[in-house]
Design a protein around this motif. Sequence first.
Motif, PDB file in Angstrom:
ATOM      1  N   LEU A 160      72.793  74.630-127.457  1.00 31.42           N
ATOM      2  CA  LEU A 160      73.920  73.751-127.759  1.00 31.42           C
ATOM      3  C   LEU A 160      73.529  72.578-128.650  1.00 31.42           C
ATOM      4  O   LEU A 160      74.410  71.876-129.155  1.00 31.42           O
ATOM      5  CB  LEU A 160      74.528  73.216-126.458  1.00 31.42           C
ATOM      6  CG  LEU A 160      75.139  74.287-125.539  1.00 31.42           C
ATOM      7  CD1 LEU A 160      75.674  73.647-124.269  1.00 31.42           C
ATOM      8  CD2 LEU A 160      76.221  75.064-126.271  1.00 31.42           C
ATOM      9  N   ARG A 161      72.248  72.349-128.831  1.00 31.75           N
ATOM     10  CA  ARG A 161      71.797  71.239-129.674  1.00 31.75           C
ATOM     11  C   ARG A 161      70.919  71.772-130.796  1.00 31.75           C
ATOM     12  O   ARG A 161      70.056  72.622-130.563  1.00 31.75           O
ATOM     13  CB  ARG A 161      71.032  70.199-128.851  1.00 31.75           C
ATOM     14  CG  ARG A 161      71.911  69.461-127.864  1.00 31.75           C
ATOM     15  CD  ARG A 161      71.125  68.554-126.938  1.00 31.75           C
ATOM     16  NE  ARG A 161      72.027  67.858-126.024  1.00 31.75           N
ATOM     17  CZ  ARG A 161      72.536  66.657-126.246  1.00 31.75           C
ATOM     18  NH1 ARG A 161      72.194  65.990-127.345  1.00 31.75           N
ATOM     19  NH2 ARG A 161      73.365  66.099-125.384  1.00 31.75           N
ATOM     20  N   PRO A 162      71.104  71.261-132.008  1.00 23.08           N
ATOM     21  CA  PRO A 162      70.293  71.740-133.132  1.00 23.08           C
ATOM     22  C   PRO A 162      68.848  71.290-132.996  1.00 23.08           C
ATOM     23  O   PRO A 162      68.567  70.183-132.531  1.00 23.08           O
ATOM     24  CB  PRO A 162      70.961  71.109-134.353  1.00 23.08           C
ATOM     25  CG  PRO A 162      71.663  69.898-133.825  1.00 23.08           C
ATOM     26  CD  PRO A 162      72.105  70.261-132.434  1.00 23.08           C
ATOM     27  N   LEU A 163      67.928  72.143-133.420  1.00 21.58           N
ATOM     28  CA  LEU A 163      66.512  71.785-133.443  1.00 21.58           C
ATOM     29  C   LEU A 163      66.246  70.784-134.557  1.00 21.58           C
ATOM     30  O   LEU A 163      67.044  70.658-135.503  1.00 21.58           O
ATOM     31  CB  LEU A 163      65.664  73.037-133.659  1.00 21.58           C
ATOM     32  CG  LEU A 163      65.687  74.083-132.546  1.00 21.58           C
ATOM     33  CD1 LEU A 163      64.880  75.303-132.953  1.00 21.58           C
ATOM     34  CD2 LEU A 163      65.180  73.505-131.244  1.00 21.58           C
ATOM     35  N   PRO A 164      65.125  70.068-134.499  1.00 23.80           N
ATOM     36  CA  PRO A 164      64.760  69.171-135.609  1.00 23.80           C
ATOM     37  C   PRO A 164      64.658  69.936-136.918  1.00 23.80           C
ATOM     38  O   PRO A 164      64.490  71.155-136.939  1.00 23.80           O
ATOM     39  CB  PRO A 164      63.394  68.620-135.181  1.00 23.80           C
ATOM     40  CG  PRO A 164      63.390  68.739-133.698  1.00 23.80           C
ATOM     41  CD  PRO A 164      64.172  69.983-133.384  1.00 23.80           C
ATOM     42  N   GLU A 165      64.765  69.220-138.017  1.00 24.58           N
ATOM     43  CA  GLU A 165      64.756  69.810-139.365  1.00 24.58           C
ATOM     44  C   GLU A 165      63.529  70.696-139.548  1.00 24.58           C
ATOM     45  O   GLU A 165      62.395  70.271-139.336  1.00 24.58           O
ATOM     46  CB  GLU A 165      64.768  68.688-140.401  1.00 24.58           C
ATOM     47  CG  GLU A 165      65.369  69.089-141.727  1.00 24.58           C
ATOM     48  CD  GLU A 165      64.367  69.794-142.632  1.00 24.58           C
ATOM     49  OE1 GLU A 165      63.197  69.378-142.646  1.00 24.58           O
ATOM     50  OE2 GLU A 165      64.758  70.758-143.305  1.00 24.58           O
ATOM     51  N   LYS A 166      63.757  71.953-139.909  1.00 23.13           N
ATOM     52  CA  LYS A 166      62.714  72.978-139.817  1.00 23.13           C
ATOM     53  C   LYS A 166      61.549  72.759-140.767  1.00 23.13           C
ATOM     54  O   LYS A 166      60.423  73.148-140.469  1.00 23.13           O
ATOM     55  CB  LYS A 166      63.321  74.358-140.078  1.00 23.13           C
ATOM     56  CG  LYS A 166      63.907  74.535-141.475  1.00 23.13           C
ATOM     57  CD  LYS A 166      64.536  75.910-141.623  1.00 23.13           C
ATOM     58  CE  LYS A 166      65.149  76.098-143.000  1.00 23.13           C
ATOM     59  NZ  LYS A 166      65.748  77.438-143.157  1.00 23.13           N
ATOM     60  N   PHE A 167      61.778  72.122-141.926  1.00 21.00           N
ATOM     61  CA  PHE A 167      60.692  72.017-142.909  1.00 21.00           C
ATOM     62  C   PHE A 167      59.706  70.909-142.564  1.00 21.00           C
ATOM     63  O   PHE A 167      58.591  70.901-143.038  1.00 21.00           O
ATOM     64  CB  PHE A 167      61.271  71.788-144.310  1.00 21.00           C
ATOM     65  CG  PHE A 167      62.037  72.974-144.821  1.00 21.00           C
ATOM     66  CD1 PHE A 167      61.389  74.157-145.156  1.00 21.00           C
ATOM     67  CD2 PHE A 167      63.411  72.925-144.919  1.00 21.00           C
ATOM     68  CE1 PHE A 167      62.100  75.258-145.611  1.00 21.00           C
ATOM     69  CE2 PHE A 167      64.129  74.017-145.385  1.00 21.00           C
ATOM     70  CZ  PHE A 167      63.474  75.187-145.725  1.00 21.00           C
ATOM     71  N   HIS A 168      60.117  69.965-141.750  1.00 20.06           N
ATOM     72  CA  HIS A 168      59.237  68.851-141.410  1.00 20.06           C
ATOM     73  C   HIS A 168      58.821  68.853-139.942  1.00 20.06           C
ATOM     74  O   HIS A 168      58.074  67.985-139.509  1.00 20.06           O
ATOM     75  CB  HIS A 168      59.922  67.514-141.741  1.00 20.06           C
ATOM     76  CG  HIS A 168      60.231  67.364-143.197  1.00 20.06           C
ATOM     77  ND1 HIS A 168      61.485  67.636-143.715  1.00 20.06           N
ATOM     78  CD2 HIS A 168      59.457  67.012-144.248  1.00 20.06           C
ATOM     79  CE1 HIS A 168      61.476  67.430-145.021  1.00 20.06           C
ATOM     80  NE2 HIS A 168      60.263  67.046-145.374  1.00 20.06           N
ATOM     81  N   GLY A 169      59.307  69.842-139.185  1.00 21.93           N
ATOM     82  CA  GLY A 169      58.932  69.906-137.786  1.00 21.93           C
ATOM     83  C   GLY A 169      59.416  68.691-137.021  1.00 21.93           C
ATOM     84  O   GLY A 169      60.438  68.087-137.346  1.00 21.93           O
ATOM     85  N   LEU A 170      58.674  68.317-136.018  1.00 19.20           N
ATOM     86  CA  LEU A 170      59.012  67.149-135.212  1.00 19.20           C
ATOM     87  C   LEU A 170      57.884  66.152-135.395  1.00 19.20           C
ATOM     88  O   LEU A 170      56.803  66.303-134.830  1.00 19.20           O
ATOM     89  CB  LEU A 170      59.163  67.538-133.739  1.00 19.20           C
ATOM     90  CG  LEU A 170      59.542  66.424-132.774  1.00 19.20           C
ATOM     91  CD1 LEU A 170      60.889  65.824-133.156  1.00 19.20           C
ATOM     92  CD2 LEU A 170      59.587  66.960-131.354  1.00 19.20           C
ATOM     93  N   ALA A 171      58.134  65.121-136.203  1.00 18.77           N
ATOM     94  CA  ALA A 171      57.075  64.191-136.576  1.00 18.77           C
ATOM     95  C   ALA A 171      57.141  62.871-135.827  1.00 18.77           C
ATOM     96  O   ALA A 171      56.144  62.165-135.740  1.00 18.77           O
ATOM     97  CB  ALA A 171      57.115  63.925-138.086  1.00 18.77           C
ATOM     98  N   ASP A 172      58.304  62.517-135.282  1.00 18.68           N
ATOM     99  CA  ASP A 172      58.433  61.243-134.596  1.00 18.68           C
ATOM    100  C   ASP A 172      57.656  61.289-133.287  1.00 18.68           C
ATOM    101  O   ASP A 172      57.964  62.077-132.391  1.00 18.68           O
ATOM    102  CB  ASP A 172      59.907  60.940-134.325  1.00 18.68           C
ATOM    103  CG  ASP A 172      60.083  59.609-133.612  1.00 18.68           C
ATOM    104  OD1 ASP A 172      59.889  58.571-134.253  1.00 18.68           O
ATOM    105  OD2 ASP A 172      60.387  59.638-132.398  1.00 18.68           O
ATOM    106  N   GLN A 173      56.631  60.428-133.174  1.00 18.43           N
ATOM    107  CA  GLN A 173      55.722  60.504-132.036  1.00 18.43           C
ATOM    108  C   GLN A 173      56.417  60.189-130.725  1.00 18.43           C
ATOM    109  O   GLN A 173      56.157  60.819-129.706  1.00 18.43           O
ATOM    110  CB  GLN A 173      54.534  59.561-132.243  1.00 18.43           C
ATOM    111  CG  GLN A 173      53.326  59.913-131.404  1.00 18.43           C
ATOM    112  CD  GLN A 173      52.766  61.279-131.734  1.00 18.43           C
ATOM    113  OE1 GLN A 173      52.327  61.540-132.844  1.00 18.43           O
ATOM    114  NE2 GLN A 173      52.789  62.181-130.776  1.00 18.43           N
TER     115      GLN A 173
END
Length: 508
Positions: free
Chosen positions: A153-166
């Motif tokens: 039900l929730r979109p994943l983080p932007e696929k090209f940059h992954g999850l960068a926020d620590q």
Amino acid sequence: MNDHSGQSDPVDREATPDTHDQIAIRRAKLAALRQAGNAFPNDFRPDIDAAGFVARYGHLDAEALAQCQTVHRFAGRMMTRRTMGKAAFAHLQNNGVRLQIYLRRDALPEAAFDAFLQADIGDILGVTGRPFRTRTGELSLEVHAIELLTKSLRPLPEKFHGLADQETCYRQRYLDLIMNPATRERFLLRTRVIDFMRDFFRARGFVEVETPMMQVIPGGAAARPFVTHHNALDMPLYLRIAPELYLKRLVIGGLERVFEVNRNFRNEGLSTRHNPEFTMLEFYQAYADHVALMDLTEVLLRDLVRTLLGAEQVLYQGRSYDFAPPFARLTVAEAVLAHNPDIGAADLSTAPALRALAGRLNLPVSAAAGPGRLLVDIFEATAEAKLLDPTFVTGYPAEVSPLARRSAADPEFTDRFELYIGGRELANGFSELNDPDDQAERFRAQVQSKSAGDEEAMHFDADYIEALEYGLPPTAGEGIGIDRLVMLLTDSPSIRDVLLFPHMRPRT
């Protein structure tokens, strides 16, 4: 607004308007699925995972795969998708590994291709098909049947940059694990470290045990505990700060080699090296001394590094640490002198000299601190961070070692060591104090310190003294910090990087 279940919708603290729109669209799709039947089926049983698929078919060329008629059932989270008219490719992620699937409208049941196009990135799909290679040579699964197993039900983080926020990585570790393969590998290595240690000690005759996490008296270390209350007994209890006194009770009882992989809780500050709860491996061996444990620890860590990393050097934050040579060994006083050319032996010779030196160094020391406390404060302020290569520091004063056996050469000091690597303490061990009268006197000194305002000082544990009076064999014990060790082995700058769910302030 409440949904049909009567529960409030979760709060989107950081969601953007676009995210809200995407969630609304996905919820509408879920509503349609609910009307059509079971929106969350649980009857799909995979027979292979992505890694197993690659291991089984990765060495076969396109011609060999074309002859393969084996049909597999595979499930995973959809991470990418691209369509080309009546065909489509997607990558499903399973156990951290991605496998490409290929779909053709004319090879699927009626309406199945359109249903696939309605699926969203992040949905979990079950597919059935056979292995083949694409024109570009990528190993893939040609899909003959497909089923939506879980709607995301929730979109994943932007696929090209992954999850960068620590901070998001720490707060929402599940997203970190989905998006960042390195995170998964880091925690798998942590598991292998603990498995290796368990095997290492079991092979040497140690028995794994469990001791209480809630204790009537917090003991085994100098630390401020968490306090809770037991309603039925109407009494305060303390979360364990260390299992030491219980493990030594077991040695008294005849379990002469014991270890525990334990969770400890200390009501102290947060930092890159401290978390309120942490994992230790603690072990005790009868008829051994602190020197034997230093030797054992050196073997343990060297074998662990060789086995898990395939090398004897560990790269941490740009510096290499070599585990092959014998670890250095020096006393607290020797470490101070070795790493402070402006400090001389005379500065460490007497209590007045130590207090004067502490004053020159602007160290905040208690007026009640004796020479042992002063020496260790000076060591921690001036030498500890400079102990980079693996180093055992010995010769700790009795004043700061209330559970350690006094040295036969000088009773003002103890047979204790701490292991430092990269300027950080990784282990603490000593020959155990098994004289009940001496231990009782040390406890009394701790109680006096607590009365004087030291919140980390120990309580008087009369039950433990009684146990000692039955006789503790000559014994040595040690604790190794699992979290800090994994930080070193995975090149992680913060303890939060190696804890699946580190403690953080709630978001407001």
